[in-house]
Motif scaffolding. Sequence first.
Motif, PDB file in Angstrom:
ATOM      1  N   MET A  54       0.835  -1.210   0.000  1.00 42.30           N
ATOM      2  CA  MET A  54       0.000   0.000   0.000  1.00 42.30           C
ATOM      3  C   MET A  54       0.865   1.255   0.000  1.00 42.30           C
ATOM      4  O   MET A  54       0.589   2.193  -0.747  1.00 42.30           O
ATOM      5  CB  MET A  54      -0.965  -0.002   1.195  1.00 42.30           C
ATOM      6  CG  MET A  54      -2.116  -0.968   1.029  1.00 42.30           C
ATOM      7  SD  MET A  54      -3.414  -0.797   2.298  1.00 42.30           S
ATOM      8  CE  MET A  54      -2.606  -1.444   3.742  1.00 42.30           C
ATOM      9  N   GLN A  60      -8.614   6.818   0.514  1.00 40.70           N
ATOM     10  CA  GLN A  60      -7.550   6.815  -0.497  1.00 40.70           C
ATOM     11  C   GLN A  60      -7.280   5.431  -1.091  1.00 40.70           C
ATOM     12  O   GLN A  60      -6.480   5.293  -2.014  1.00 40.70           O
ATOM     13  CB  GLN A  60      -6.263   7.372   0.110  1.00 40.70           C
ATOM     14  CG  GLN A  60      -6.391   8.821   0.510  1.00 40.70           C
ATOM     15  CD  GLN A  60      -5.167   9.315   1.250  1.00 40.70           C
ATOM     16  OE1 GLN A  60      -4.066   8.818   1.041  1.00 40.70           O
ATOM     17  NE2 GLN A  60      -5.337  10.287   2.123  1.00 40.70           N
ATOM     18  N   ASN A  61      -7.954   4.409  -0.550  1.00 42.70           N
ATOM     19  CA  ASN A  61      -7.780   3.051  -1.058  1.00 42.70           C
ATOM     20  C   ASN A  61      -8.876   2.779  -2.090  1.00 42.70           C
ATOM     21  O   ASN A  61      -9.902   2.163  -1.813  1.00 42.70           O
ATOM     22  CB  ASN A  61      -7.828   2.038   0.090  1.00 42.70           C
ATOM     23  CG  ASN A  61      -7.398   0.660  -0.340  1.00 42.70           C
ATOM     24  OD1 ASN A  61      -7.478   0.298  -1.521  1.00 42.70           O
ATOM     25  ND2 ASN A  61      -6.957  -0.141   0.621  1.00 42.70           N
ATOM     26  N   GLU A  62      -8.647   3.298  -3.296  1.00 35.80           N
ATOM     27  CA  GLU A  62      -9.662   3.232  -4.351  1.00 35.80           C
ATOM     28  C   GLU A  62     -10.035   1.801  -4.705  1.00 35.80           C
ATOM     29  O   GLU A  62     -11.203   1.518  -5.003  1.00 35.80           O
ATOM     30  CB  GLU A  62      -9.174   3.967  -5.599  1.00 35.80           C
ATOM     31  CG  GLU A  62      -9.073   5.469  -5.390  1.00 35.80           C
ATOM     32  CD  GLU A  62      -8.504   6.189  -6.610  1.00 35.80           C
ATOM     33  OE1 GLU A  62      -8.542   5.628  -7.721  1.00 35.80           O
ATOM     34  OE2 GLU A  62      -8.021   7.321  -6.432  1.00 35.80           O
ATOM     35  N   ARG A  63      -9.061   0.912  -4.669  1.00 34.77           N
ATOM     36  CA  ARG A  63      -9.343  -0.488  -5.014  1.00 34.77           C
ATOM     37  C   ARG A  63     -10.351  -1.103  -4.036  1.00 34.77           C
ATOM     38  O   ARG A  63     -11.274  -1.805  -4.448  1.00 34.77           O
ATOM     39  CB  ARG A  63      -8.032  -1.272  -5.005  1.00 34.77           C
ATOM     40  CG  ARG A  63      -8.134  -2.627  -5.621  1.00 34.77           C
ATOM     41  CD  ARG A  63      -6.745  -3.222  -5.778  1.00 34.77           C
ATOM     42  NE  ARG A  63      -6.817  -4.480  -6.491  1.00 34.77           N
ATOM     43  CZ  ARG A  63      -5.780  -5.230  -6.744  1.00 34.77           C
ATOM     44  NH1 ARG A  63      -4.590  -4.845  -6.364  1.00 34.77           N
ATOM     45  NH2 ARG A  63      -5.922  -6.365  -7.378  1.00 34.77           N
ATOM     46  N   ALA A  64     -10.168  -0.864  -2.747  1.00 27.34           N
ATOM     47  CA  ALA A  64     -11.096  -1.394  -1.746  1.00 27.34           C
ATOM     48  C   ALA A  64     -12.483  -0.774  -1.915  1.00 27.34           C
ATOM     49  O   ALA A  64     -13.492  -1.480  -1.896  1.00 27.34           O
ATOM     50  CB  ALA A  64     -10.559  -1.136  -0.334  1.00 27.34           C
ATOM     51  N   LYS A 103       2.187   2.394  -3.164  1.00 27.99           N
ATOM     52  CA  LYS A 103       1.154   2.995  -4.008  1.00 27.99           C
ATOM     53  C   LYS A 103       0.632   4.311  -3.428  1.00 27.99           C
ATOM     54  O   LYS A 103      -0.378   4.839  -3.883  1.00 27.99           O
ATOM     55  CB  LYS A 103      -0.005   2.005  -4.180  1.00 27.99           C
ATOM     56  CG  LYS A 103       0.417   0.751  -4.922  1.00 27.99           C
ATOM     57  CD  LYS A 103      -0.680  -0.292  -4.914  1.00 27.99           C
ATOM     58  CE  LYS A 103      -0.201  -1.523  -5.680  1.00 27.99           C
ATOM     59  NZ  LYS A 103      -0.995  -2.709  -5.383  1.00 27.99           N
ATOM     60  N   ILE A 105      -0.615   4.763  -0.392  1.00 27.46           N
ATOM     61  CA  ILE A 105      -1.760   4.561   0.515  1.00 27.46           C
ATOM     62  C   ILE A 105      -1.198   4.294   1.909  1.00 27.46           C
ATOM     63  O   ILE A 105      -0.597   3.252   2.154  1.00 27.46           O
ATOM     64  CB  ILE A 105      -2.637   3.377   0.041  1.00 27.46           C
ATOM     65  CG1 ILE A 105      -3.144   3.618  -1.381  1.00 27.46           C
ATOM     66  CG2 ILE A 105      -3.809   3.166   1.004  1.00 27.46           C
ATOM     67  CD1 ILE A 105      -3.779   2.397  -2.021  1.00 27.46           C
ATOM     68  N   CYS A 119      -7.944  -8.241   4.101  1.00 30.95           N
ATOM     69  CA  CYS A 119      -6.595  -8.066   3.566  1.00 30.95           C
ATOM     70  C   CYS A 119      -6.229  -9.281   2.724  1.00 30.95           C
ATOM     71  O   CYS A 119      -6.447 -10.419   3.145  1.00 30.95           O
ATOM     72  CB  CYS A 119      -5.597  -7.906   4.713  1.00 30.95           C
ATOM     73  SG  CYS A 119      -3.897  -7.668   4.172  1.00 30.95           S
ATOM     74  N   ALA A 140     -13.931   1.841   4.634  1.00 31.96           N
ATOM     75  CA  ALA A 140     -12.754   1.696   3.771  1.00 31.96           C
ATOM     76  C   ALA A 140     -12.041   3.031   3.681  1.00 31.96           C
ATOM     77  O   ALA A 140     -12.684   4.077   3.565  1.00 31.96           O
ATOM     78  CB  ALA A 140     -13.171   1.217   2.377  1.00 31.96           C
ATOM     79  N   GLN A 172      -2.573   3.685   4.975  1.00 39.78           N
ATOM     80  CA  GLN A 172      -3.761   3.288   5.737  1.00 39.78           C
ATOM     81  C   GLN A 172      -3.398   2.546   7.016  1.00 39.78           C
ATOM     82  O   GLN A 172      -3.980   2.778   8.066  1.00 39.78           O
ATOM     83  CB  GLN A 172      -4.603   2.393   4.832  1.00 39.78           C
ATOM     84  CG  GLN A 172      -5.797   1.753   5.480  1.00 39.78           C
ATOM     85  CD  GLN A 172      -6.599   0.928   4.485  1.00 39.78           C
ATOM     86  OE1 GLN A 172      -6.385   0.979   3.289  1.00 39.78           O
ATOM     87  NE2 GLN A 172      -7.542   0.189   5.003  1.00 39.78           N
TER      88      GLN A 172
END
Length: 169
Positions: free
Chosen positions: A25, A131-135, A28, A30, A94, A128, A32
Amino acid sequence: MLIRKALIEDLNNIMNIIANAINDMESKGIYQWDNTYPNEKIFSNDIFKNNLYLYVDKNIIHGIIVLNEHQEDEYESLKWKYISGNHLIVHRLCVDPKYQGKGVAKDLMKFAEKYAKENNYESIRLDAFSQNERACKLYENFGYNKVGIVTFRKGDFYCFEKRLIKYGS
């Protein structure tokens, strides 16, 4: 592939997955999770309470998910659409970066929904990292609706919910 409850013997492997995920993360942009959260004590507690499930394939843990009824105090400020009945809360989903993009997170979410229906939950709630666009995309693709934003130590988190259609209804 199977999804099973975690055992205390799994803790070192779980912590390795978390370390891999944090590194991935951060690479990238992120930020988190870190050494403060989630930590070994939190996962030990999840295991002790029988809330931590593992996605295992060929005796290798590919991903984890925590399912329980614990809602953070910040959730109280939101206008949840589904307020009757019990609500299952998803925490700490995760997937080991080595196994991302192979449907592990989707299978864990399908498991969570099946578990919730079998145990008569009205809805599933989760948050979520914004900033964790995928999640966030994963949850939206599963039909979860954004309810609002809460702020935790690392920043803003979107809160999502989904009403469940119970078996037989």
